[in-house]
Design an enzyme around this catalytic site. Structure first.
Site, PDB file in Angstrom:
ATOM      1  N   GLU A 192      21.789  47.117 104.217  1.00 53.31           N
ATOM      2  CA  GLU A 192      20.864  45.979 104.028  1.00 53.31           C
ATOM      3  C   GLU A 192      19.936  46.010 105.229  1.00 53.31           C
ATOM      4  OE1 GLU A 192      20.663  44.019 101.507  1.00 53.31           O
ATOM      5  OE2 GLU A 192      22.542  44.308 100.437  1.00 53.31           O
ATOM      6  N   CYS A 205      15.305  38.785 107.071  1.00 59.90           N
ATOM      7  CA  CYS A 205      14.857  39.996 106.363  1.00 59.90           C
ATOM      8  C   CYS A 205      14.090  39.605 105.113  1.00 59.90           C
ATOM      9  CB  CYS A 205      16.069  40.836 105.994  1.00 59.90           C
ATOM     10  SG  CYS A 205      17.301  39.869 105.117  1.00 59.90           S
TER      11      CYS A 205
HETATM   12  P1  NAD Z   1      19.865  45.854 114.760  1.00 58.94           P
HETATM   13  O1  NAD Z   1      19.695  47.019 113.856  1.00 58.94           O
HETATM   14  O2  NAD Z   1      19.359  45.958 116.144  1.00 58.94           O
HETATM   15  O3  NAD Z   1      21.408  45.496 114.914  1.00 58.94           O
HETATM   16  C1  NAD Z   1      22.229  45.243 113.793  1.00 58.94           C
HETATM   17  C2  NAD Z   1      23.658  45.541 114.169  1.00 58.94           C
HETATM   18  O4  NAD Z   1      23.777  46.923 114.466  1.00 58.94           O
HETATM   19  C3  NAD Z   1      24.161  44.792 115.398  1.00 58.94           C
HETATM   20  O5  NAD Z   1      25.507  44.451 115.188  1.00 58.94           O
HETATM   21  C4  NAD Z   1      24.039  45.833 116.494  1.00 58.94           C
HETATM   22  O6  NAD Z   1      24.947  45.626 117.551  1.00 58.94           O
HETATM   23  C5  NAD Z   1      24.394  47.094 115.726  1.00 58.94           C
HETATM   24  N1  NAD Z   1      23.895  48.329 116.344  1.00 58.94           N
HETATM   25  C6  NAD Z   1      22.737  48.535 117.002  1.00 58.94           C
HETATM   26  N2  NAD Z   1      22.654  49.821 117.393  1.00 58.94           N
HETATM   27  C7  NAD Z   1      23.781  50.435 116.969  1.00 58.94           C
HETATM   28  C8  NAD Z   1      24.286  51.779 117.049  1.00 58.94           C
HETATM   29  N3  NAD Z   1      23.605  52.738 117.676  1.00 58.94           N
HETATM   30  N4  NAD Z   1      25.467  52.038 116.480  1.00 58.94           N
HETATM   31  C9  NAD Z   1      26.153  51.086 115.845  1.00 58.94           C
HETATM   32  N5  NAD Z   1      25.742  49.806 115.719  1.00 58.94           N
HETATM   33  C10 NAD Z   1      24.566  49.487 116.269  1.00 58.94           C
HETATM   34  O7  NAD Z   1      19.274  44.613 113.975  1.00 58.94           O
HETATM   35  P2  NAD Z   1      19.218  43.105 114.445  1.00 58.94           P
HETATM   36  O8  NAD Z   1      18.094  42.971 115.401  1.00 58.94           O
HETATM   37  O9  NAD Z   1      20.570  42.613 114.841  1.00 58.94           O
HETATM   38  O10 NAD Z   1      18.876  42.375 113.072  1.00 58.94           O
HETATM   39  C11 NAD Z   1      17.597  42.252 112.606  1.00 58.94           C
HETATM   40  C12 NAD Z   1      17.334  43.270 111.520  1.00 58.94           C
HETATM   41  O11 NAD Z   1      18.289  43.089 110.482  1.00 58.94           O
HETATM   42  C13 NAD Z   1      15.986  43.064 110.856  1.00 58.94           C
HETATM   43  O12 NAD Z   1      15.371  44.303 110.633  1.00 58.94           O
HETATM   44  C14 NAD Z   1      16.347  42.409 109.530  1.00 58.94           C
HETATM   45  O13 NAD Z   1      15.402  42.576 108.514  1.00 58.94           O
HETATM   46  C15 NAD Z   1      17.638  43.036 109.222  1.00 58.94           C
HETATM   47  N6  NAD Z   1      18.395  42.220 108.285  1.00 58.94           N
HETATM   48  C16 NAD Z   1      18.527  42.661 107.016  1.00 58.94           C
HETATM   49  C17 NAD Z   1      19.205  41.897 106.086  1.00 58.94           C
HETATM   50  C18 NAD Z   1      19.350  42.362 104.668  1.00 58.94           C
HETATM   51  O14 NAD Z   1      20.197  41.810 103.982  1.00 58.94           O
HETATM   52  N7  NAD Z   1      18.601  43.339 104.203  1.00 58.94           N
HETATM   53  C19 NAD Z   1      19.770  40.675 106.460  1.00 58.94           C
HETATM   54  C20 NAD Z   1      19.619  40.247 107.769  1.00 58.94           C
HETATM   55  C21 NAD Z   1      18.935  41.047 108.674  1.00 58.94           C
END
Ligand code: NAD
Length: 493
Positions: A262, A296
């Protein structure tokens, strides 16, 4: 609601700050911890244990050894644990809402809304758990009987973002539990407290040891890499940015993992000349300003027919200028702080870029002085289609308005993005609305409405917004694998 410092201190004292591993609250094996801050005040709320590779391996051991018995636990028993979890979330709704506002910043009333939405996944999947039927049929030639069953996929890694700390966890945990999977949940480092509180409730609801393991960490790759390399892991479900999602998908190829992604969005909100403009303004306000625009599903681009653009923009400006910015704990606040200083700076950069390319600032335009990471609700018009604010996910309370001349142009503008998650259309001509649904490449469409997420509905995107669906019957299928048993026909001899 009582938001006195005494109550908040008592709540933070009650909230777990450890790892949850094999049925026990534990410190990280390295002893490492990280601070969780309040984005409205920049003060530290808690110090949380930070899992590393050794803890990840221990969690994998626990999830793998619990898989067989949890997978064979009768679905009614799993359903009842989920249902008790739902009831406990209702009983602790205030605590969960307060924690979300404290660590994430959203207004309390929106946190309460997330408790309703997020809790609903526990109830919905408690109901789905006992209705996940297979098939029994003859093959067309009559030579075989087919028995088609659904089995739990196996141990899962669930990674959640900070913007919906409760709902993004329950949207994964509930179907995984319903399907009979064990799991390792890694919440975002910015907002682990809500997830840890939820974990305590699910344990109280009766989850056996090893089924749900929770690893907060501020070094996420140190946790995810050993897990993705471990052949016992069978699935990853990730919600977060497209960049991190792609990186994890690459790692998931090694063991050919089932993958649900997602990812980010760049949602268009299209207002046709035949729309009810008040409804469209209300929808735009909800789709853009809810969660400070940190969703998102946010309406990233507001596309308005040129004949109604002026009237629509004036009405939207009026509604947006009435929004109250402040700490989410304050009564009547509509827009809380952004998650951190980096988020504020990147939203400001997008606005500056749009202005340099000719956009006019109708309202707002920049960050509000701290403490806290506040950004003024911002309305831009005459925005160039080349502006970064149109091409990138904004994740802030900024509404860029662009105009179009006809339906074909609106469709082309809406589809001109690598993303495909949420979209919104406002028109009183329902055939036109459904036709636009056929023509635009988005997994979700709100027709005359600005918020459509629901536990019973399949949520997810196309293109670079992701793979798979969460919620609905589809959400459960993501955690099952199909087995076909061919049986000699009873009529063959
Ligand atoms: P992010 O990708 O920075 O982080 C998401 C998660 O991934 C966090 O738990 C983070 O700790 C983890 N993470 C980051 N780098 C990692 C790595 N190298 N290995 C493993 N895990 C890692 O995103 P964010 O800033 O927390 O969230 C915002 C983003 O999420 C936006 O792009 C938003 O659109 C998206 N989002 C999507 C949905 C959906 O349902 N499509 C819902 C909510 C948020």
């Amino acid at each position: 609601m009582d938001v006195s410092p005494q109550r908040l201190d008592a709540l933070l004292t009650q909230t777990p700050t450890s790892l949850f591993l094999d049925g026990q609250w534990r410190q990280a094996s390295s002893g490492a911890r990280f601070a969780v801050k309040n984005p409205a005040t920049e003060e530290t709320l808690a110090s949380v244990a930070s899992a590393g590779a050794d803890d990840a391996r221990a969690a994998m051991d626990a999830a793998a050894s619990a898989q067989d018995s949890w997978g064979r636990t009768p679905s009614r028993q799993r359903a009842e644990i989920l249902r008790r979890g739902f009831d406990l979330v209702q009983d602790h709704a205030e605590q969960l809402a307060l924690l979300m506002t404290l660590e994430m910043g959203k207004p309390l009333v929106q946190s309460q809304g997330e408790v309703v939405y997020g809790g609903e996944f526990l109830r919905w999947f408690s109901e789905e758990a006992v209705r996940d039927h297979g098939r029994y049929a003859d093959t067309p030639e009559g030579t075989l009987r087919m028995l088609v069953t659904r089995k739990p996929v196996g141990p899962c890694l669930l990674i959640t973002p900070w913007n919906f700390p409760l709902a993004m966890a329950t949207r994964k945990v509930a179907p995984a539990l319903a399907a009979g999977c064990t799991m390792i949940l890694k919440p975002a480092a910015l907002t682990p407290l809500t997830t840890l509180y939820l974990t305590a409730l699910l344990v109280e609801a009766g989850l056996p040891a090893g089924v749900l393991n929770v690893l907060p960490t501020d070094t996420p790759a140190a946790v995810s890499e050993p897990l993705l390399a471990d052949p016992r892991l069978r699935k990853i479900s990730f919600t977060g940015s497209t960049a991190v999602g792609k990186h994890l998908m690459n790692q998931a190829t090694e063991n050919v993992l089932r993958t649900s992604m997602e990812l980010g969005g760049n949602g268009p909100l299209i207002v046709f000349e035949d729309a009810d403009l008040d409804k469209a303004v209300a929808g735009a306000l909800a789709a853009k300003m809810r969660n400070m625009g940190e969703a998102c599903t946010a309406a990233n681009r507001i596309l308005v027919h040129e004949s109604v653009a002026e009237e629509f923009t004036a009405k939207l400006a009026q509604r947006m200028s009435a929004l109250k910015v402040g700490s989410g704990l304050e009564e009547g606040v509509d827009v809380g702080p952004l998650i951190d200083a980096k988020a504020c700076a990147s939203v400001a950069e997008l606005v500056e870029d749009a202005v340099q390319r000719g956009a006019e600032v109708v309202l707002g335009g920049g960050a509000v002085e701290g403490p806290g990471h506040f950004f003024a609700p911002t309305l831009l018009r005459n925005v160039s289609p080349d502006a970064r604010v149109v091409k990138e996910e904004i994740f802030g309370p900024v509404a860029p308005v662009l105009t179009f001349g006809n339906e074909d142009e609106a469709v082309a503008m809406a589809n001109a993005t690598e993303y495909g998650l949420a979209s919104y259309v406002f028109t009183e001509n329902i055939s036109r609305g459904l036709r636009i649904g056929d023509r635009i490449d988005f997994g979700l469409l709100g027709l005359n409405v600005g918020v459509i997420s629901n536990a019973a509905a399949p949520f997810g995107g196309v293109k670079q917004s992701g793979l798979g669906r969460e919620g609905g019957a589809e959400g459960l299928a993501e955690y099952t694998s199909t087995q076909y048993i061919g049986i000699e026909s009873p009529w063959s001899s």
